[in-house]
Design a protein around this motif. Structure first.
Motif, short mmCIF file in Angstrom:
data_model
loop_
_atom_site.label_atom_id
_atom_site.label_comp_id
_atom_site.label_asym_id
_atom_site.label_seq_id
_atom_site.Cartn_x
_atom_site.Cartn_y
_atom_site.Cartn_z
N ALA A 125 67.09 31.50 40.95
CA ALA A 125 67.06 30.08 40.62
C ALA A 125 68.45 29.46 40.75
O ALA A 125 68.59 28.32 41.21
CB ALA A 125 66.52 29.89 39.21
N GLY A 129 69.41 26.62 43.21
CA GLY A 129 69.97 25.41 42.60
C GLY A 129 71.17 24.90 43.41
O GLY A 129 71.30 23.71 43.64
N LEU A 131 71.50 25.14 46.44
CA LEU A 131 70.96 24.57 47.67
C LEU A 131 70.13 23.31 47.39
O LEU A 131 69.46 22.80 48.27
CB LEU A 131 70.11 25.62 48.41
N GLY A 132 70.16 22.86 46.16
CA GLY A 132 69.51 21.59 45.84
C GLY A 132 68.06 21.72 45.39
O GLY A 132 67.35 20.73 45.32
N PHE A 133 67.63 22.94 45.06
CA PHE A 133 66.25 23.13 44.62
C PHE A 133 66.19 23.13 43.09
O PHE A 133 66.98 23.79 42.43
CB PHE A 133 65.69 24.46 45.15
N GLU A 134 65.22 22.43 42.58
CA GLU A 134 65.09 22.25 41.14
C GLU A 134 63.92 23.13 40.64
O GLU A 134 62.89 23.21 41.29
CB GLU A 134 64.81 20.76 40.91
N VAL A 135 64.13 23.78 39.52
CA VAL A 135 63.08 24.66 38.98
C VAL A 135 61.99 23.82 38.33
O VAL A 135 62.29 22.93 37.53
CB VAL A 135 63.67 25.64 37.96
N ARG A 199 62.59 19.04 46.63
CA ARG A 199 63.08 20.43 46.77
C ARG A 199 62.85 21.11 45.44
O ARG A 199 63.51 20.79 44.46
CB ARG A 199 64.58 20.45 47.06
N LEU A 227 60.33 22.66 50.23
CA LEU A 227 61.17 21.53 50.59
C LEU A 227 60.34 20.60 51.47
O LEU A 227 59.77 21.05 52.47
CB LEU A 227 62.41 22.03 51.34
N VAL A 240 68.12 27.94 55.42
CA VAL A 240 68.12 28.01 53.95
C VAL A 240 67.93 29.46 53.50
O VAL A 240 68.63 29.94 52.61
CB VAL A 240 67.03 27.09 53.36
N ILE B 365 71.32 21.50 55.51
CA ILE B 365 70.53 20.49 54.81
C ILE B 365 71.49 19.73 53.90
O ILE B 365 72.49 20.28 53.45
CB ILE B 365 69.36 21.09 53.99
N ALA B 366 71.15 18.47 53.67
CA ALA B 366 72.04 17.63 52.87
C ALA B 366 72.12 18.17 51.45
O ALA B 366 71.16 18.71 50.92
CB ALA B 366 71.52 16.20 52.85
N ALA B 367 73.29 18.03 50.85
CA ALA B 367 73.45 18.46 49.46
C ALA B 367 72.64 17.53 48.56
O ALA B 367 72.43 16.36 48.88
CB ALA B 367 74.93 18.40 49.07
N ARG B 368 72.18 18.06 47.46
CA ARG B 368 71.37 17.27 46.54
C ARG B 368 71.67 17.75 45.12
O ARG B 368 71.72 18.95 44.87
CB ARG B 368 69.89 17.51 46.85
N PRO B 369 71.92 16.81 44.22
CA PRO B 369 72.23 17.24 42.85
C PRO B 369 70.98 17.77 42.14
O PRO B 369 69.89 17.27 42.36
CB PRO B 369 72.74 15.97 42.19
N VAL B 370 71.18 18.78 41.33
CA VAL B 370 70.05 19.40 40.63
C VAL B 370 70.43 19.58 39.17
O VAL B 370 71.57 19.89 38.85
CB VAL B 370 69.75 20.79 41.23
N GLN B 371 69.47 19.39 38.32
CA GLN B 371 69.70 19.69 36.91
C GLN B 371 68.66 20.66 36.42
O GLN B 371 67.51 20.63 36.86
CB GLN B 371 69.61 18.40 36.09
N GLU B 376 63.89 24.77 30.54
CA GLU B 376 64.61 25.95 31.01
C GLU B 376 65.86 26.18 30.16
O GLU B 376 66.17 27.32 29.78
CB GLU B 376 65.00 25.71 32.48
#
Lengths: 345, 695
Positions: A125, A129, A131-135, A199, A227, A240, B365-371, B376
């Motif tokens: 995860a 994360g 790479l911009g992927f959200e859980v 994502r 994605l 990716v 791939i373009a960067a993207r903010p994640v929280q 979690e």
């Protein structure tokens, strides 16, 4: 008569002081202290006495400075000696019992551990994360739409056989529910609710009626990434996954695709990553099938996407060298205590 | 699918085997093993369920022909003319299961051993030779993927074939000479009186080809996948035939296989063809016409494949160009590729033949903010406390055996959900609490000789919503729980619960414990109240109630000493204390900014008071009374000691040593000020609890 230079004289004294500091500080008994005393402060041939002779060989103009330095060093060495003598005398005077056995065990502080499967999930995860992927999260008790139909698995499909799923009967629900057989169900739920760009990583427990053995367990964990954005191609998927594999294994790792078949991706591939000169299976992947995009109300000509799935137990077993995945569920503390998180997630 | 290289070479010229298997692996036929069988080589290829065309040698040969641009050679399967109509009748009663059935009759055959080449090829693919006619039906199935069956015509009552549903309870003896009881989900081939084959799965013992057979009826038919699969699975009678029918053989191969096998029978077993084919029903065969935009290939793959190359790939695969336009071409799919009916399917064909190694692996791939989600983070926060407290994380099964479920759940009274089949033997209840599972895990760990069995788990429970709840989108709630077990008493477990809740920013509140809401405080807090539950020993458990301003109070946890009979059932000998907290609904805590309080640099004054109260007065009542004074200088209240002495204190009395810490933010407190503040607190205690100072 030739003169000794002031620099050489000062340097010799400084060296003597350094040596005195070391020898006197290290002395742990009276004998060692006496040896150090004779060597440094001995009246006939102590180092300090010898150095004093050098003072007479300085040029006349250098003598005041040399003398001052000599006195300072002599005083320092005297003090060091007195301190060491006091320390050793005090230790000798006390009862022997006061000295501790430093090899006795310390007061134990028990360390807990995060389960190796949790560690693996966190690490996956965390990498995703970056790479911009959200859980994202979804139910484990699923309906047939999310577990099958929306994933292009129609009613007559063998994957829906009662013997291949854990069906549940719920009093208040006409259609039988089941324990999800894959975490792709969560992707459907998220796509139904949200619009691209998207994502996400869905992870958690999934259930399939396999007989438990060294490589199978009827309950296991999946991580699935999705994605969806305009203009996404298999090159993005490969890139990716390569980033993921490189981050997970370390170094620049190559991945390869082998054609495969999954109902909800087209084209579908098995993904291998190169590890220690061998191709090892990483998981399944593919471009999200247009039928799946349509099922959630997306336009397959406007957006495209990829999905991939990894088996957590398989990755963890390889990473930790666990030969039998049933060990992950035995919860023997002796087993669990072996897995220290190495700060990677 | 095991292929014989000797056999495969009939249809296409082969490259060296290692090169071949590597190329096939990268085109969709996963290589499982290569093994020498006599002078031949058996290659085991994994065929995905969408590719039944590769369940025959010709299909695999076609792949090789395409990959290596080599010609494919398919045998002709021509038969002599036979004018007279055969004296057999074929009838389909179950058209939904069997759309098409064909029979050819060969009379005067000589049943005997097969020639060596045939025996060897079958041996390579793992099939034992039976006799020439049976071997030919198997051979043709492994050649083109269409299963066939040969009946001894003389044993077919009434010279009739009826394809119908089995009757419930109808008996059938298969060629393995075992008797099976059929159900009406299954389809049989019957003669004038009884089932003679289980359609698509296995023939019957009564009508099998024997050395005495002279007349053969050769079946080639289409069967729907579902009844075949049902029969094969229910009766545990899977066969190469059922495997193929479950996946759907090439419709065009139904007649080809019949002709091919008939020709081989005439050649190898003699006899004469009796009449043309007897057929009934309509062959289900609707190959798709697919519009392909050549530009689409690059849009999916991320790498262009010129349209001329696309054509070079599709044509030898059997796709027929119908109409080529400027932007799109229509392609007719081959009958054996029913998995191809959309543009994306053609894209995949082009991709797998062209090779995925052409797909670039360095596209950004373009960067993207994640929280991280609140849920979690919440799970992380509570897990962290347990690990720091020396607990190991466990993972136990979501589904448990009925006895472990019998203790009920702190989270609801609705019955546990039952799953079929059980997850593992005997375990068919979806758990409503993690506690019994953890107790069992603790017992297992201790029995194995571990130094401790202090375990925690963060997992879900599965609760049926009461039927009346209506609007919820799912009838099942899945609250996320944290549970932990440890050796020791109630207070050990409460210490862990309190630490976890403190980490989440939930202090313990005396007012909340007494059911007075939040008392003086405006922040969320928890109270512990006595709990009666089958999970816990009587009088040794508490529920943890969350109180928030403006919101109804809610149970978020339980803590206590596990019931003795639960421990016994789990195999635990020493007392066990446990907690279980519900994390769902606490997400707001993961988002709360910590409140920063100014620290006073002035000295504190500590005062202990000995308060004698009735045994029935809970500690929380004392705390609440002291807090009710609203003293701003009161920094903390602690419990020093509890002391009982019937002679000196009186019966049913206890003496509490209450440690008070006083500190001001404005000025150093004097002893007199402190005494005066403490006196007010004692007065409040006396008024609220009847407690008095012990002299």
């Amino acid at each position: 008569m030739s003169h000794v230079s002031l620099e050489a004289f000062v340097a010799e004294l400084d060296e003597l002081r350094t040596e005195a500091e070391r020898n006197l500080a290290d002395a742990t008994d009276a004998a060692a202290l006496e040896t150090a005393r004779v060597s440094l402060l001995g009246a006939k041939s102590g180092r300090l006495k010898l150095a004093q002779r050098g003072l007479g060989q300085l040029a006349k103009a250098d003598k005041p400075a040399g003398g001052k330095h000599f006195n300072a060093v002599k005083q320092a060495v005297d003090e060091l000696f007195s301190a060491a003598q006091a320390r050793i005398t005090a230790a000798a005077a006390g009862p022997i019992a006061a000295a501790i056995d430093v090899t006795l065990p310390g007061e134990p502080i028990r360390l807990g551990r995060v389960h190796p499967l949790s560690q693996t999930i966190r690490r996956v995860a965390a990498i995703m994360g970056h790479l911009g992927f959200e859980v994202v999260d979804g139910p484990e008790v699923e309906d047939q739409w999310h577990n099958f139909e929306a994933l292009a698995i129609p009613a007559e499909h063998p994957a829906r056989d009662p013997l291949d799923n854990f069906y549940l009967s719920v009093a208040s629900h006409a259609e039988p529910l089941l324990l999800r057989s894959q975490t792709s169900t969560v992707q459907i739920r998220v796509m139904e609710r949200r619009s691209p760009p998207l994502r996400i990583v869905s992870l958690g427990r999934v259930y399939r009626p396999d007989t438990a053995d060294a490589t199978h367990y009827p309950m296991f964990h999946q991580v699935e990434g999705l994605l969806v954005e305009p203009g996404i191609t298999m090159a993005h998927l490969k890139s990716v996954l390569r980033s993921f594999a490189s981050s997970f294994l370390g170094g620049d790792v190559h991945v390869r695709f082998r054609p495969s078949f999954f109902p909800f991706t087209e084209p579908s591939v098995e993904v291998d990553m190169e590890w220690n000169g061998r191709w090892i299976e990483m998981g399944g992947a593919g471009m999200v099938d247009p039928a799946v995009l349509e099922a959630v109300g997306y336009d397959p000509d406007a957006v495209s996407g990829f999905a991939f799935g990894l088996g957590v137990e398989r990755i963890a077993a390889r990473r930790f060298g666990v030969a039998d995945i049933r060990d992950f569920y035995r919860n023997d503390v002796r087993f669990l205590e072996q897995f220290s998180d190495r700060g990677q997630a | 699918m095991i292929v014989s290289l000797d056999w495969l070479g009939d249809y296409v010229d082969l490259p060296p085997v290692d090169e071949l298997t590597e190329r096939l692996l990268l085109a969709g036929l996963n290589h499982e093993a290569t093994e020498a069988v006599g002078a031949d080589t058996a290659v085991d290829l994994e065929v995905t369920s969408n590719r039944p065309d590769c369940l025959g040698h010709i299909g695999v040969a076609r792949e090789i022909a395409v990959l290596y641009s080599r010609p494919l050679r398919i045998p002709a399967a021509e038969l002599p003319e036979a004018a007279a109509k055969a004296a057999v009748a074929v009838e389909i009663e179950a058209g939904d299961i069997c759309p098409y059935y064909s029979a050819r009759v060969i009379r005067g055959v000589t049943i005997g051993p097969s020639p060596d080449w045939l025996v060897r090829r079958l041996a390579t693919v793992g099939i034992a030779s039976v006799n020439n006619v049976v071997d030919i039906t198997n051979y043709v199935m492994f050649e083109c993927g269409q299963p066939l069956h040969a009946f001894d015509l003389a044993r077919l009552a009434g010279r009739r074939i009826v394809v119908r549903r089995a009757r419930s309870g109808e008996p059938f003896v298969a060629i393995n000479h075992k008797q099976y009881e059929l159900t009406d989900e299954m389809c049989v081939i019957a003669d004038g009186s009884r089932p003679v084959a289980l359609a698509g799965v296995m023939g019957g013992a009564d009508t099998e080809i024997t050395p005495a057979t002279t007349d053969v009826l050769l079946e080639s038919a289409q069967f729907a996948p579902l009844p075949v699969r049902t029969a094969a699975r229910r009766l545990v009678l899977g066969s190469p035939s059922s495997y193929r029918f479950e996946r759907g053989p090439d419709p065009a191969a139904v007649d080809w296989a019949s002709r091919r096998a008939t020709a081989l029978i005439l050649e190898l077993a003699g006899g004469q063809l009796d009449g043309p084919v007897v057929e009934t029903g309509r062959l289900a065969c609707r190959p798709a016409t697919i519009r392909l935009r050549p530009a689409r290939v690059a849009e999916v793959l991320g790498v262009a494949v010129p349209s001329e190359r696309q054509r070079e790939i599709l044509q030898p695969l059997g796709f027929v160009e119908q109409h080529a336009g400027d932007e799109a071409t229509d392609w007719l799919a081959p009958t054996w590729r029913r998995d191809c009916w959309r543009e994306i399917d053609l894209v995949e064909e082009i991709a797998r033949v062209e090779g995925y190694d052409r797909v670039p692996e360095d596209v950004a791939i373009a960067a993207r903010p994640v929280q991280r989600s609140a849920r979690e983070r919440l799970a992380r926060m509570v897990g962290e406390v347990c690990v720091a407290a020396g607990f190991c994380e466990a993972m136990t099964r979501s589904v448990v055996a009925e006895p472990l479920e019998a203790w009920g759940s702190p989270w609801g009274r609705t019955a546990a959900l039952v799953c079929r089949p059980p997850l593992v033997r005997g375990a068919d209840r979806l758990r409503r609490t993690l506690l019994p599972s953890l107790a069992e895990a603790r017992a297992g760990s201790l029995a194995a000789g571990a130094a401790h069995g202090d375990l925690f788990e963060i997992a879900r429970a599965y609760l049926q919503r009461p039927e009346a709840s209506g609007a919820a989108d799912s009838p099942v709630a899945e609250p996320l729980l944290l549970a932990a077990v440890t050796g020791g008493d109630f207070f050990k477990a409460k210490g862990l619960a309190a630490a976890v809740l403190r980490r989440l920013g939930l202090p313990e509140s005396a007012a909340a414990a007494l059911g007075d809401g939040l008392g003086q405080s405006a922040a969320a807090a928890v109270g512990y109240r006595p709990l009666g539950s089958d999970l816990f020993a009587a009088g040794r458990a508490a529920e943890i109630v969350l109180c928030r301003p403006e919101l109804p109070e809610r149970r978020i946890g339980v803590v206590g000493e596990l019931a003795e009979n639960l421990c016994e059932a789990s195999g635990l000998t020493a007392p066990v204390a446990a907690i279980e907290l519900r994390l769902d609904g606490l997400e707001f805590l993961a988002d709360a900014e910590p409140e920063r309080l100014p620290l006073s640099g002035l000295p504190a004054i500590d005062r202990d008071i000995n308060l004698v109260v009735a045994e029935s007065v809970p500690w929380a009542a004392v705390v609440a009374a002291i807090e009710s004074v609203g003293c701003r200088e009161l920094e903390s209240i602690g419990l020093g000691d509890i002391w009982r002495d019937a002679e000196r204190l009186g019966p049913d009395k206890k003496s509490l040593v209450v440690s008070l810490r006083l500190r001001s933010h404005e000025a150093t407190l004097s002893a007199d000020q402190a005494n005066s503040l403490v006196a007010d607190m004692v007065t409040a205690c006396t008024r609220a609890t009847g407690g008095v100072l012990r002299r």
